[in-house]
Write a protein that holds these residues in place. Structure first.
Motif, PDB file in Angstrom:
ATOM      1  N   GLY A  32       0.820  -1.210   0.000  1.00 29.88           N
ATOM      2  CA  GLY A  32       0.000   0.000   0.000  1.00 29.88           C
ATOM      3  C   GLY A  32       0.849   1.254   0.000  1.00 29.88           C
ATOM      4  O   GLY A  32       0.539   2.233  -0.699  1.00 29.88           O
ATOM      5  N   MET A  33       1.932   1.266   0.765  1.00 27.82           N
ATOM      6  CA  MET A  33       2.834   2.429   0.788  1.00 27.82           C
ATOM      7  C   MET A  33       3.502   2.617  -0.566  1.00 27.82           C
ATOM      8  O   MET A  33       3.662   3.743  -1.036  1.00 27.82           O
ATOM      9  CB  MET A  33       3.877   2.258   1.901  1.00 27.82           C
ATOM     10  N   LEU A  34       3.891   1.520  -1.214  1.00 24.72           N
ATOM     11  CA  LEU A  34       4.499   1.601  -2.540  1.00 24.72           C
ATOM     12  C   LEU A  34       3.500   2.135  -3.560  1.00 24.72           C
ATOM     13  O   LEU A  34       3.844   2.987  -4.394  1.00 24.72           O
ATOM     14  CB  LEU A  34       5.023   0.236  -2.974  1.00 24.72           C
ATOM     15  N   ALA A  35       2.252   1.690  -3.486  1.00 25.59           N
ATOM     16  CA  ALA A  35       1.214   2.178  -4.398  1.00 25.59           C
ATOM     17  C   ALA A  35       0.964   3.669  -4.171  1.00 25.59           C
ATOM     18  O   ALA A  35       0.793   4.432  -5.126  1.00 25.59           O
ATOM     19  CB  ALA A  35      -0.068   1.384  -4.210  1.00 25.59           C
ATOM     20  N   LEU A  36       0.967   4.096  -2.914  1.00 19.99           N
ATOM     21  CA  LEU A  36       0.778   5.508  -2.609  1.00 19.99           C
ATOM     22  C   LEU A  36       1.943   6.343  -3.148  1.00 19.99           C
ATOM     23  O   LEU A  36       1.744   7.406  -3.719  1.00 19.99           O
ATOM     24  CB  LEU A  36       0.637   5.717  -1.098  1.00 19.99           C
ATOM     25  N   ALA A  37       3.161   5.842  -3.017  1.00 19.48           N
ATOM     26  CA  ALA A  37       4.335   6.557  -3.528  1.00 19.48           C
ATOM     27  C   ALA A  37       4.297   6.669  -5.051  1.00 19.48           C
ATOM     28  O   ALA A  37       4.753   7.658  -5.615  1.00 19.48           O
ATOM     29  CB  ALA A  37       5.614   5.858  -3.081  1.00 19.48           C
ATOM     30  N   ALA A  38       3.736   5.667  -5.710  1.00 20.10           N
ATOM     31  CA  ALA A  38       3.662   5.693  -7.176  1.00 20.10           C
ATOM     32  C   ALA A  38       2.637   6.697  -7.679  1.00 20.10           C
ATOM     33  O   ALA A  38       2.657   7.075  -8.841  1.00 20.10           O
ATOM     34  CB  ALA A  38       3.339   4.299  -7.701  1.00 20.10           C
ATOM     35  N   CYS A  39       1.753   7.151  -6.818  1.00 24.24           N
ATOM     36  CA  CYS A  39       0.704   8.093  -7.222  1.00 24.24           C
ATOM     37  C   CYS A  39       1.083   9.545  -6.941  1.00 24.24           C
ATOM     38  O   CYS A  39       0.242  10.422  -7.000  1.00 24.24           O
ATOM     39  CB  CYS A  39      -0.592   7.767  -6.484  1.00 24.24           C
ATOM     40  N   THR A  40       2.320   9.804  -6.633  1.00 22.31           N
ATOM     41  CA  THR A  40       2.729  11.167  -6.299  1.00 22.31           C
ATOM     42  C   THR A  40       2.662  12.062  -7.524  1.00 22.31           C
ATOM     43  O   THR A  40       2.776  11.610  -8.660  1.00 22.31           O
ATOM     44  CB  THR A  40       4.162  11.206  -5.750  1.00 22.31           C
ATOM     45  N   PHE A  41       2.485  13.326  -7.275  1.00 22.22           N
ATOM     46  CA  PHE A  41       2.495  14.327  -8.332  1.00 22.22           C
ATOM     47  C   PHE A  41       3.361  15.480  -7.855  1.00 22.22           C
ATOM     48  O   PHE A  41       3.204  15.955  -6.728  1.00 22.22           O
ATOM     49  CB  PHE A  41       1.085  14.823  -8.638  1.00 22.22           C
ATOM     50  N   GLN A  42       4.276  15.893  -8.669  1.00 24.48           N
ATOM     51  CA  GLN A  42       5.176  16.974  -8.294  1.00 24.48           C
ATOM     52  C   GLN A  42       5.438  17.837  -9.517  1.00 24.48           C
ATOM     53  O   GLN A  42       5.609  17.329 -10.617  1.00 24.48           O
ATOM     54  CB  GLN A  42       6.494  16.392  -7.768  1.00 24.48           C
ATOM     55  N   THR A  43       5.467  19.141  -9.321  1.00 28.68           N
ATOM     56  CA  THR A  43       5.775  20.069 -10.406  1.00 28.68           C
ATOM     57  C   THR A  43       6.989  20.890 -10.005  1.00 28.68           C
ATOM     58  O   THR A  43       7.045  21.431  -8.910  1.00 28.68           O
ATOM     59  CB  THR A  43       4.596  21.010 -10.690  1.00 28.68           C
ATOM     60  N   LYS A  44       7.953  20.957 -10.903  1.00 28.45           N
ATOM     61  CA  LYS A  44       9.132  21.802 -10.704  1.00 28.45           C
ATOM     62  C   LYS A  44       9.129  22.869 -11.778  1.00 28.45           C
ATOM     63  O   LYS A  44       8.801  22.594 -12.924  1.00 28.45           O
ATOM     64  CB  LYS A  44      10.418  20.984 -10.831  1.00 28.45           C
ATOM     65  N   HIS A  45       9.497  24.044 -11.403  1.00 26.15           N
ATOM     66  CA  HIS A  45       9.606  25.132 -12.374  1.00 26.15           C
ATOM     67  C   HIS A  45      11.042  25.180 -12.861  1.00 26.15           C
ATOM     68  O   HIS A  45      11.970  25.247 -12.060  1.00 26.15           O
ATOM     69  CB  HIS A  45       9.214  26.463 -11.741  1.00 26.15           C
ATOM     70  N   ARG A  46      11.225  25.127 -14.154  1.00 23.72           N
ATOM     71  CA  ARG A  46      12.557  25.188 -14.764  1.00 23.72           C
ATOM     72  C   ARG A  46      12.696  26.537 -15.460  1.00 23.72           C
ATOM     73  O   ARG A  46      11.817  26.961 -16.195  1.00 23.72           O
ATOM     74  CB  ARG A  46      12.749  24.062 -15.775  1.00 23.72           C
ATOM     75  N   GLY A  47      13.794  27.185 -15.237  1.00 21.04           N
ATOM     76  CA  GLY A  47      14.022  28.471 -15.881  1.00 21.04           C
ATOM     77  C   GLY A  47      13.234  29.572 -15.201  1.00 21.04           C
ATOM     78  O   GLY A  47      13.057  29.577 -13.985  1.00 21.04           O
ATOM     79  N   TYR A  48      12.717  30.493 -15.986  1.00 22.99           N
ATOM     80  CA  TYR A  48      11.988  31.641 -15.458  1.00 22.99           C
ATOM     81  C   TYR A  48      10.540  31.275 -15.154  1.00 22.99           C
ATOM     82  O   TYR A  48       9.931  30.490 -15.870  1.00 22.99           O
ATOM     83  CB  TYR A  48      12.006  32.793 -16.468  1.00 22.99           C
ATOM     84  N   VAL A  49      10.006  31.852 -14.090  1.00 26.94           N
ATOM     85  CA  VAL A  49       8.586  31.720 -13.777  1.00 26.94           C
ATOM     86  C   VAL A  49       7.955  33.028 -14.235  1.00 26.94           C
ATOM     87  O   VAL A  49       8.103  34.067 -13.601  1.00 26.94           O
ATOM     88  CB  VAL A  49       8.353  31.478 -12.276  1.00 26.94           C
ATOM     89  N   PHE A  50       7.282  32.969 -15.376  1.00 30.96           N
ATOM     90  CA  PHE A  50       6.716  34.170 -15.982  1.00 30.96           C
ATOM     91  C   PHE A  50       5.330  34.457 -15.426  1.00 30.96           C
ATOM     92  O   PHE A  50       4.575  33.531 -15.129  1.00 30.96           O
ATOM     93  CB  PHE A  50       6.603  33.996 -17.501  1.00 30.96           C
ATOM     94  N   PRO A  51       4.954  35.736 -15.340  1.00 28.66           N
ATOM     95  CA  PRO A  51       3.584  36.073 -14.941  1.00 28.66           C
ATOM     96  C   PRO A  51       2.613  35.746 -16.078  1.00 28.66           C
ATOM     97  O   PRO A  51       3.013  35.618 -17.239  1.00 28.66           O
ATOM     98  CB  PRO A  51       3.641  37.585 -14.685  1.00 28.66           C
TER      99      PRO A  51
END
Length: 150
Positions: A16-35
């Motif tokens: 169950g912990m492995l299944a939960l870890a596989a469902c992660t969602f993460q966003t990283k900003h690369r470069g400039y963060v434009f308005p």
């Protein structure tokens, strides 16, 4: 019998912990963060000092032909063990002559060319590419605010 049940419960919990870890969602900003209103903000820029003040120093400048300052930003999305995807790709191009900004152009996802690496050429990654799980285990013990300085 009780030992087998306990062992089975531990295995189910780990699964169950492995299944939960596989469902992660993460966003990283690369470069400039434009308005969101980048086009409107850069439309009235007339000097390089104004451009640097509003957006920052360019990531790259062209070496040949017209001098163009290039700014790039994208969101890199991780969904569990799947390969990362890129969204909100934005490129700001500023044609510069001396201290003057001649024109600017903002390109978004649909406007950008689909660059394909030819067979035999080596793709040079901008940084070490890790999946969310690899990053989790590689960053144990290292704590920094997400999205800053990346």
């Amino acid at each position: 019998m009780k030992a087998k049940i306990a062992k089975c419960k531990v295995q189910i919990m780990l699964l169950g912990m492995l299944a939960l870890a596989a469902c992660t969602f993460q966003t990283k900003h690369r470069g400039y963060v434009f308005p969101a209103d980048l086009q409107e903000q850069v439309a009235d820029i007339k000097t390089t000092a104004e451009l640097v003040d509003k957006v920052g120093a360019p990531q790259s400048k062209t070496m040949y032909g017209d001098e163009v300052w290039i700014y790039f930003g994208a969101d890199e999305n991780y969904r569990g063990p799947l390969a990362p995807t890129f969204t909100n790709e934005t490129v700001l191009l500023a044609w510069v002559r001396g201290n003057r900004v001649l024109k600017t152009r903002v390109l978004h996802d649909a406007d950008l060319p689909n660059v394909v690496i030819a067979e035999g050429e080596t793709e040079i990654p901008a940084a070490i590419e890790l999946s969310a799980i690899e990053e989790l285990f590689n960053n144990i013990g290292r704590f920094s605010p997400a999205g800053l300085g990346q």
